[in-house]
Design a protein around this motif. Structure first.
Motif, short mmCIF file in Angstrom:
data_model
loop_
_atom_site.label_atom_id
_atom_site.label_comp_id
_atom_site.label_asym_id
_atom_site.label_seq_id
_atom_site.Cartn_x
_atom_site.Cartn_y
_atom_site.Cartn_z
N GLY A 249 0.81 -1.21 0.00
CA GLY A 249 0.00 0.00 0.00
C GLY A 249 0.85 1.26 0.00
O GLY A 249 0.49 2.26 -0.64
N GLU A 250 1.97 1.23 0.71
CA GLU A 250 2.85 2.40 0.75
C GLU A 250 3.52 2.62 -0.61
O GLU A 250 3.69 3.76 -1.05
CB GLU A 250 3.90 2.22 1.84
N PHE A 251 3.92 1.55 -1.27
CA PHE A 251 4.48 1.69 -2.62
C PHE A 251 3.44 2.25 -3.58
O PHE A 251 3.72 3.12 -4.40
CB PHE A 251 4.99 0.34 -3.13
N ALA A 253 1.00 4.17 -3.01
CA ALA A 253 0.66 5.56 -2.72
C ALA A 253 1.75 6.55 -3.13
O ALA A 253 1.56 7.76 -3.05
CB ALA A 253 0.39 5.72 -1.22
N LEU A 254 2.91 6.05 -3.61
CA LEU A 254 4.02 6.93 -3.95
C LEU A 254 3.70 7.81 -5.16
O LEU A 254 3.00 7.39 -6.08
CB LEU A 254 5.27 6.11 -4.27
N PRO A 255 4.25 9.02 -5.18
CA PRO A 255 4.15 9.82 -6.41
C PRO A 255 5.04 9.22 -7.49
O PRO A 255 5.96 8.45 -7.18
CB PRO A 255 4.68 11.19 -5.97
N TYR A 256 4.76 9.56 -8.72
CA TYR A 256 5.53 9.12 -9.90
C TYR A 256 5.39 7.63 -10.19
O TYR A 256 6.10 7.08 -11.03
CB TYR A 256 7.04 9.44 -9.75
N GLY A 257 4.46 6.94 -9.54
CA GLY A 257 4.38 5.48 -9.69
C GLY A 257 3.32 5.00 -10.64
O GLY A 257 2.93 3.83 -10.58
N SER A 258 2.83 5.86 -11.53
CA SER A 258 1.76 5.47 -12.45
C SER A 258 2.22 4.39 -13.42
O SER A 258 3.42 4.12 -13.56
CB SER A 258 1.28 6.69 -13.22
N GLU A 259 1.24 3.78 -14.09
CA GLU A 259 1.48 2.74 -15.10
C GLU A 259 2.25 1.55 -14.54
O GLU A 259 3.02 0.91 -15.23
CB GLU A 259 2.21 3.34 -16.31
N GLY A 260 2.04 1.28 -13.27
CA GLY A 260 2.66 0.12 -12.65
C GLY A 260 4.10 0.30 -12.25
O GLY A 260 4.76 -0.66 -11.82
N LEU A 261 4.62 1.53 -12.35
CA LEU A 261 6.02 1.76 -11.98
C LEU A 261 6.27 1.48 -10.50
O LEU A 261 7.32 0.98 -10.12
CB LEU A 261 6.42 3.19 -12.33
N TRP A 262 5.27 1.80 -9.67
CA TRP A 262 5.44 1.54 -8.23
C TRP A 262 5.61 0.05 -7.96
O TRP A 262 6.38 -0.36 -7.08
CB TRP A 262 4.23 2.08 -7.45
N ARG A 263 4.91 -0.78 -8.73
CA ARG A 263 5.00 -2.22 -8.52
C ARG A 263 6.39 -2.75 -8.92
O ARG A 263 6.97 -3.61 -8.27
CB ARG A 263 3.92 -2.94 -9.34
N LYS A 264 6.93 -2.18 -10.00
CA LYS A 264 8.27 -2.58 -10.44
C LYS A 264 9.31 -2.17 -9.41
O LYS A 264 10.25 -2.93 -9.11
CB LYS A 264 8.57 -1.93 -11.79
N LEU A 265 9.16 -0.97 -8.84
CA LEU A 265 10.09 -0.53 -7.79
C LEU A 265 9.98 -1.43 -6.57
O LEU A 265 11.00 -1.81 -5.98
CB LEU A 265 9.79 0.92 -7.40
N MET A 266 8.78 -1.79 -6.20
CA MET A 266 8.58 -2.69 -5.05
C MET A 266 9.27 -4.03 -5.29
O MET A 266 9.98 -4.56 -4.43
CB MET A 266 7.09 -2.89 -4.79
N ARG A 267 9.06 -4.59 -6.49
CA ARG A 267 9.64 -5.90 -6.80
C ARG A 267 11.17 -5.86 -6.74
O ARG A 267 11.80 -6.73 -6.12
CB ARG A 267 9.18 -6.34 -8.19
N GLU A 268 11.77 -4.85 -7.36
CA GLU A 268 13.23 -4.79 -7.40
C GLU A 268 13.82 -4.42 -6.04
O GLU A 268 14.94 -4.82 -5.72
CB GLU A 268 13.68 -3.80 -8.47
N SER A 269 13.07 -3.68 -5.22
CA SER A 269 13.54 -3.36 -3.87
C SER A 269 13.66 -4.61 -3.02
O SER A 269 14.43 -4.65 -2.05
CB SER A 269 12.59 -2.36 -3.19
N ARG A 270 12.90 -5.64 -3.39
CA ARG A 270 12.92 -6.90 -2.64
C ARG A 270 13.84 -7.94 -3.28
O ARG A 270 13.95 -9.06 -2.78
CB ARG A 270 11.49 -7.44 -2.54
N ARG A 271 14.52 -7.54 -4.36
CA ARG A 271 15.42 -8.45 -5.05
C ARG A 271 16.88 -7.98 -5.05
O ARG A 271 17.79 -8.79 -4.91
CB ARG A 271 14.99 -8.62 -6.51
N GLN A 272 17.08 -6.68 -5.24
CA GLN A 272 18.41 -6.15 -5.51
C GLN A 272 19.14 -5.77 -4.22
O GLN A 272 18.53 -5.32 -3.25
CB GLN A 272 18.31 -4.93 -6.42
N PRO A 273 20.48 -5.90 -4.22
CA PRO A 273 21.25 -5.64 -2.99
C PRO A 273 21.59 -4.18 -2.74
O PRO A 273 21.84 -3.79 -1.60
CB PRO A 273 22.54 -6.45 -3.22
N THR A 274 21.64 -3.35 -3.78
CA THR A 274 22.05 -1.96 -3.62
C THR A 274 21.03 -1.02 -4.25
O THR A 274 20.21 -1.44 -5.08
CB THR A 274 23.41 -1.70 -4.30
#
Length: 385
Positions: A249-251, A253-274
């Motif tokens: 839900g927090e992802f 609600a982020l600005p700039y996250g339209s067109e599913g960008l927030w979901r992509k950021l969420m997914r990579e935040s849980r995969r990538q080390p840096t």
């Protein structure tokens, strides 16, 4: 008294900024008042400012500005459109003219392009260009060229903001006149030009231990000498901790996250080390890197799309000269609410305090304690009271 406004970041204040102030005085006279609406401790590219806002504001007044007020953090972390609109909104209350640098400082063309961008003909042409896979800046350029406004490279950073300032003035029916000046040198040059240094180059010299002194005005040198520096890299673990613990839900609600960008950021935040790996995995041709950087910083500071769009009902003063006091007196007469105290309860006030407390986590030398934001005082540089 004539008043001229500048929307700025001074990250840090360098020779080019001093030239702009000198150019204003040359055009409008030594007795004009110069008001700067400056980003606070976080800047529009989605990063912490290299030095504290109070130091940057003092540097501006020592170099000829009369009043420095703070852009809300929500304005500072907005897109070019939101950044310009917020700056125009603040300065319209205190100034008659807005001065800005541009690679194409053609007043008539900028106003014509702004009017075209606000017309009903523009949105479908923009959508068409975006559908072809262009980034937003390139799509806007293509749309305006289709409308007969060609010959000016709108992908250049100062031109982008110049157009947005003009759009904001028209959209807000602001009384501001515009005074565009040619921005010499390269905005993002990594090597410092002796006559027209970029803030990017000066920051690199500060961080690498190089000789930055020739590229900033003499009054600024004592302020930067030994000043605590702040970088995104220094706070990376704090950002990662936030990203790794955010809910869906927090992802969303982020600005700039339209067109599913927030979901992509969420997914990579849980995969990538840096942080760099996250941003590299999320970036695409359609979205600029600075958009992602702002999105991540909003996540770290707890700024939702709703919060980003809210207007602060006050203006905070950072530094001023005696002439700046006169500008403030006139602003107060016009009903402008300045410097809310500790008893002022408002979501924008709480957000500003949180951002101030978290800024200390980006210090390169030591982690600064929270609470500094509440202890700041308005700066009256010695000799200018």
């Amino acid at each position: 008294m004539r008043t001229v406004g500048i929307v700025c970041e001074y990250n840090p204040f360098h020779l080019g900024h001093g030239k702009q102030i000198a150019r204003i005085r040359e055009e409008f006279g030594e007795d004009c008042a110069i008001v700067c609406a400056m980003s606070g401790n976080f800047v529009q590219r989605g990063a912490p400012a290299i030095v504290d806002k109070s130091l940057r504001a003092e540097a501006a007044v020592l170099c000829g500005a009369d009043l420095v007020v703070e852009l809300p953090v929500t304005t500072a972390l907005s897109s070019a459109e939101g950044f310009a609109a917020g700056g125009v909104r603040v300065l319209s209350r205190m100034c008659g003219t807005l001065c800005f640098g541009a690679e194409s400082a053609d007043r008539a063309w900028l106003l014509a392009a702004a009017e075209a961008s606000l017309s009903g003909e523009f949105p479908p042409l923009l959508r068409q260009a975006l559908a072809q896979g262009h980034s937003f800046p390139a799509a806007r350029q293509a749309a305006l060229e289709r409308m007969g406004l060609s010959g000016k490279p709108l992908s250049l950073p100062n031109n982008i903001l110049a157009l947005e300032y003009c759009k904001a003035i028209l959209a807000q029916n602001s009384p501001l006149e515009i005074f565009p000046i040619w921005r010499e040198g390269s905005y993002h040059a990594e090597k410092a030009d002796p006559a027209n240094p970029s803030a990017t180059a000066v920051r690199e010299l500060l961080l690498s231990g190089g000789d930055w002194r020739p590229f900033v005005p003499e009054p600024v040198r004592p302020l930067l000498e030994g000043a605590p520096l702040h970088t995104l890299a220094a706070g990376e673990k704090a950002i990662l901790a936030r990203l790794r613990t955010m809910t869906e839900g927090e992802f969303e609600a982020l600005p700039y996250g339209s067109e599913g960008l927030w979901r992509k950021l969420m997914r990579e935040s849980r995969r990538q080390p840096t942080l760099e790996a996250i941003l590299t995995a999320v970036k695409s041709k359609r979205y600029t890197r600075t958009r992602l950087d702002r999105m991540v910083m909003c996540a770290f500071l707890g700024i939702s799309k709703e919060a980003l769009e809210a207007e602060a009902p006050y203006i905070r003063v950072l530094a001023l000269s005696s002439r700046g006091r006169s500008v403030l007196k006139e602003a107060k007469k016009n009903g402008t609410f300045l410097n809310p105290g500790e008893g002022f309860d408002h979501p924008c006030r709480e957000l500003e305090k949180r951002a101030g407390d978290l800024y200390g986590l980006f210090c390169t030398h030591r982690i600064e304690p929270p609470g500094i934001e509440e202890s700041r005082r308005i700066v009256f540089p010695r000799g200018l009271r």
